[in-house]
Design a protein around this motif. Structure first.
Motif, PDB file in Angstrom:
ATOM      1  N   GLU A  45     -65.038  -5.651  -8.163  1.00  0.00           N
ATOM      2  CA  GLU A  45     -64.986  -6.818  -7.286  1.00  0.00           C
ATOM      3  C   GLU A  45     -66.036  -7.882  -7.566  1.00  0.00           C
ATOM      4  OE1 GLU A  45     -65.084  -5.119  -3.388  1.00  0.00           O
ATOM      5  OE2 GLU A  45     -63.076  -4.284  -3.581  1.00  0.00           O
ATOM      6  N   SER A  46     -67.050  -7.578  -8.327  1.00  0.00           N
ATOM      7  CA  SER A  46     -68.137  -8.540  -8.546  1.00  0.00           C
ATOM      8  C   SER A  46     -67.682  -9.773  -9.322  1.00  0.00           C
ATOM      9  CB  SER A  46     -69.311  -7.870  -9.260  1.00  0.00           C
ATOM     10  OG  SER A  46     -68.915  -7.404 -10.532  1.00  0.00           O
ATOM     11  N   HIS A  47     -66.624  -9.660 -10.115  1.00  0.00           N
ATOM     12  CA  HIS A  47     -66.136 -10.801 -10.888  1.00  0.00           C
ATOM     13  C   HIS A  47     -65.349 -11.789 -10.028  1.00  0.00           C
ATOM     14  CE1 HIS A  47     -62.844  -7.919 -10.865  1.00  0.00           C
ATOM     15  NE2 HIS A  47     -62.039  -8.953 -10.975  1.00  0.00           N
ATOM     16  N   TYR A  52     -63.678 -10.799  -2.798  1.00  0.00           N
ATOM     17  CA  TYR A  52     -64.516  -9.797  -2.127  1.00  0.00           C
ATOM     18  C   TYR A  52     -64.848 -10.250  -0.707  1.00  0.00           C
ATOM     19  CZ  TYR A  52     -68.690  -7.012  -1.083  1.00  0.00           C
ATOM     20  OH  TYR A  52     -69.614  -6.189  -0.491  1.00  0.00           O
ATOM     21  N   ILE A  53     -65.233 -11.516  -0.562  1.00  0.00           N
ATOM     22  CA  ILE A  53     -65.580 -12.057   0.755  1.00  0.00           C
ATOM     23  C   ILE A  53     -64.370 -11.980   1.688  1.00  0.00           C
ATOM     24  CG2 ILE A  53     -66.185 -14.182   1.987  1.00  0.00           C
ATOM     25  CD1 ILE A  53     -67.966 -14.885  -0.450  1.00  0.00           C
ATOM     26  N   GLU A  54     -63.201 -12.345   1.185  1.00  0.00           N
ATOM     27  CA  GLU A  54     -61.994 -12.303   2.011  1.00  0.00           C
ATOM     28  C   GLU A  54     -61.645 -10.885   2.441  1.00  0.00           C
ATOM     29  OE1 GLU A  54     -60.478 -14.914   3.400  1.00  0.00           O
ATOM     30  OE2 GLU A  54     -62.090 -16.037   2.444  1.00  0.00           O
ATOM     31  N   SER A  55     -61.827  -9.917   1.546  1.00  0.00           N
ATOM     32  CA  SER A  55     -61.517  -8.531   1.916  1.00  0.00           C
ATOM     33  C   SER A  55     -62.493  -8.012   2.966  1.00  0.00           C
ATOM     34  CB  SER A  55     -61.514  -7.625   0.684  1.00  0.00           C
ATOM     35  OG  SER A  55     -62.799  -7.504   0.131  1.00  0.00           O
ATOM     36  N   ILE A  60     -63.807  -6.946   8.797  1.00  0.00           N
ATOM     37  CA  ILE A  60     -64.537  -7.330  10.015  1.00  0.00           C
ATOM     38  C   ILE A  60     -63.542  -7.597  11.143  1.00  0.00           C
ATOM     39  CG2 ILE A  60     -65.966  -9.142  11.061  1.00  0.00           C
ATOM     40  CD1 ILE A  60     -67.316  -9.442   8.285  1.00  0.00           C
ATOM     41  N   ASN A  61     -62.499  -8.355  10.832  1.00  0.00           N
ATOM     42  CA  ASN A  61     -61.481  -8.655  11.847  1.00  0.00           C
ATOM     43  C   ASN A  61     -60.834  -7.383  12.380  1.00  0.00           C
ATOM     44  OD1 ASN A  61     -61.952 -11.395  11.572  1.00  0.00           O
ATOM     45  ND2 ASN A  61     -60.275 -11.690  10.129  1.00  0.00           N
ATOM     46  N   ALA A  62     -60.523  -6.457  11.483  1.00  0.00           N
ATOM     47  CA  ALA A  62     -59.898  -5.199  11.895  1.00  0.00           C
ATOM     48  C   ALA A  62     -60.838  -4.399  12.793  1.00  0.00           C
ATOM     49  CB  ALA A  62     -59.510  -4.386  10.665  1.00  0.00           C
ATOM     50  N   GLU A  99     -73.785 -13.623   1.695  1.00  0.00           N
ATOM     51  CA  GLU A  99     -74.383 -13.174   2.951  1.00  0.00           C
ATOM     52  C   GLU A  99     -74.156 -14.195   4.064  1.00  0.00           C
ATOM     53  OE1 GLU A  99     -78.576 -11.333   4.664  1.00  0.00           O
ATOM     54  OE2 GLU A  99     -78.532 -12.206   2.659  1.00  0.00           O
ATOM     55  N   VAL A 100     -74.339 -15.478   3.740  1.00  0.00           N
ATOM     56  CA  VAL A 100     -74.141 -16.529   4.740  1.00  0.00           C
ATOM     57  C   VAL A 100     -72.679 -16.571   5.177  1.00  0.00           C
ATOM     58  CG1 VAL A 100     -74.152 -19.032   5.099  1.00  0.00           C
ATOM     59  CG2 VAL A 100     -76.096 -17.936   4.001  1.00  0.00           C
ATOM     60  N   GLU A 101     -71.755 -16.497   4.226  1.00  0.00           N
ATOM     61  CA  GLU A 101     -70.326 -16.521   4.555  1.00  0.00           C
ATOM     62  C   GLU A 101     -69.961 -15.375   5.492  1.00  0.00           C
ATOM     63  OE1 GLU A 101     -67.566 -18.389   3.667  1.00  0.00           O
ATOM     64  OE2 GLU A 101     -68.782 -19.881   2.642  1.00  0.00           O
TER      65      GLU A 101
END
Length: 158
Positions: A45-47, A52-55, A60-62, A99-101
């Motif tokens: 996922e680092s690429h 990654y942020i969306e997943s 978080i939503n779940a 982190e901010v996102e």
């Protein structure tokens, strides 16, 4: 057994073959879930940081949807658990923007949560601490990013 320093480990790893390093990584991944999660991030996922942020946002939503809202005790406990998860995933990335996102998304979802967190002092304080942390991190970023994040922060502070 006392653990040695990271510098010592790094020196020792330089003397190992690629086969030995592979075995060490696989063995390390068997011991803790966090080790396996970190290896998953680094390898797969680092690429794609935005993916990654969306997943993580979806997770978080779940987690917020699964909160027991019968009383504030359960809400506080669940919110602390979610925040711990957010910080762990931000730590995997090591990028301040990520982190901010993630913290902004956490605060946005928390602010819109029903029943209102502002009826509970502990939850309100937790929310405000995260806002302060976001401001601190944003102040270290590039000016263009600072402007964009400040706009989002203003929306959260209203």
């Amino acid at each position: 057994m006392k653990a040695v320093s990271v510098v010592t480990i790094k020196k020792e790893l330089k003397h190992r073959s690629s086969e030995e390093l592979l075995e060490l990584c696989l063995r390390l991944s068997k011991f803790k879930k966090e080790n396996k999660e970190l290896l998953t991030y680094l390898l797969f996922e680092s690429h794609d940081e935005s993916g990654y942020i969306e997943s993580v946002k979806a997770e978080i939503n779940a987690q917020f949807e699964g909160i027991n809202t019968k009383n504030y005790f359960y809400i506080k406990k669940s919110v602390r658990k979610i925040l711990k998860t957010v910080k762990k995933y931000a730590r995997y990335s090591l990028k301040k923007e990520t982190e901010v996102e993630l913290l902004l998304h956490f605060c946005t979802v928390l602010k819109d949560f029903k029943p209102s967190i502002f009826k509970n002092v502990t939850l309100t304080n937790s929310y405000e601490r995260q806002i302060v942390l976001i401001k601190k991190i944003v102040s270290t970023l590039h000016e263009d990013l600072q402007y964009d994040y400040h706009l989002e922060l203003e929306g959260l502070e209203r």
